[in-house]
Design an enzyme around this catalytic site. Structure first.
Site, PDB file in Angstrom:
ATOM      1  N   ASP A 117      -1.109  20.648 -29.201  1.00  0.00           N
ATOM      2  CA  ASP A 117       0.197  20.394 -29.454  1.00  0.00           C
ATOM      3  C   ASP A 117       0.050  19.334 -30.691  1.00  0.00           C
ATOM      4  O   ASP A 117      -0.512  18.280 -30.415  1.00  0.00           O
ATOM      5  CB  ASP A 117       1.528  19.941 -28.793  1.00  0.00           C
ATOM      6  CG  ASP A 117       1.760  21.090 -27.950  1.00  0.00           C
ATOM      7  OD1 ASP A 117       1.717  22.009 -28.367  1.00  0.00           O
ATOM      8  OD2 ASP A 117       2.539  21.189 -26.562  1.00  0.00           O
ATOM      9  N   ASP A 135       4.337  27.391 -31.609  1.00  0.00           N
ATOM     10  CA  ASP A 135       5.828  26.935 -30.959  1.00  0.00           C
ATOM     11  C   ASP A 135       6.735  27.596 -31.849  1.00  0.00           C
ATOM     12  O   ASP A 135       7.800  28.101 -32.137  1.00  0.00           O
ATOM     13  CB  ASP A 135       5.900  26.382 -30.570  1.00  0.00           C
ATOM     14  CG  ASP A 135       4.994  25.584 -29.094  1.00  0.00           C
ATOM     15  OD1 ASP A 135       4.316  26.497 -28.536  1.00  0.00           O
ATOM     16  OD2 ASP A 135       4.637  24.592 -29.129  1.00  0.00           O
TER      17      ASP A 135
END
Length: 165
Positions: A117, A135
């Protein structure tokens, strides 16, 4: 759904997954773990590793277990995508985004045991979860599927209204 259509949306899914993997590779090779680079007062790049799924849920679950859950979700989303009608362009694009993002995160989980991330929204008193391009694809895709459903509902409602005139 025709083979040509499946091929087109399959190619889009592949492009989305590859874009996600390319960006994650850049993050992994150029940004040290836990280092933050401020881009805007509320946006930073922050290299993090997520051992769970969405917003670190189930981070205590085994990598194999999470991979199986993710694979089951991918199969279910693929099934829903195959059931879309030819006029459901936005839903089909949405499903390609969702699948591309899901495959991108699954590749991370299977190869690394975690998901990379790097997008971090925050203010001095509040911070949002750290997430990645996959995402974003999943969220945008879900929004497009919902939008297509709303458009279908409005078209059906308008058609019913014309029948009663």
């Amino acid at each position: 759904m025709s083979l040509r259509t499946i091929g087109l949306y399959g190619l889009l899914t592949l492009v989305f997954a590859l874009a996600d993997q390319l960006i994650k590779e850049l993050v992994e090779t150029t940004l040290p773990l836990h280092e933050k680079i401020d881009v805007l007062p509320f946006l930073a790049l922050l290299h993090a590793r997520n051992t769970g799924i969405a917003f670190s849920m189930f981070s205590g679950m085994s990598g194999i277990g999470l991979s199986l859950v993710m694979a089951a979700v991918i199969i279910f989303i693929g099934y829903l995508a195959m059931r879309t009608g030819a006029a459901q362009f936005w839903a089909r694009l949405g499903f390609a985004l969702i699948l591309g993002g899901a495959f991108g995160n699954l590749i991370d989980r299977l190869t690394n045991g975690f998901v990379t991330d790097y997008i971090y929204f925050h203010t001095p008193v509040w911070s949002f979860a750290i997430f990645n391009l996959a995402d974003v694809f999943i969220t945008l895709g879900a929004g497009l599927v919902i939008l297509d459903e709303l458009l279908d509902w409005r078209r059906a409602r308008a058609a019913r209204g014309k029948q009663t005139d």
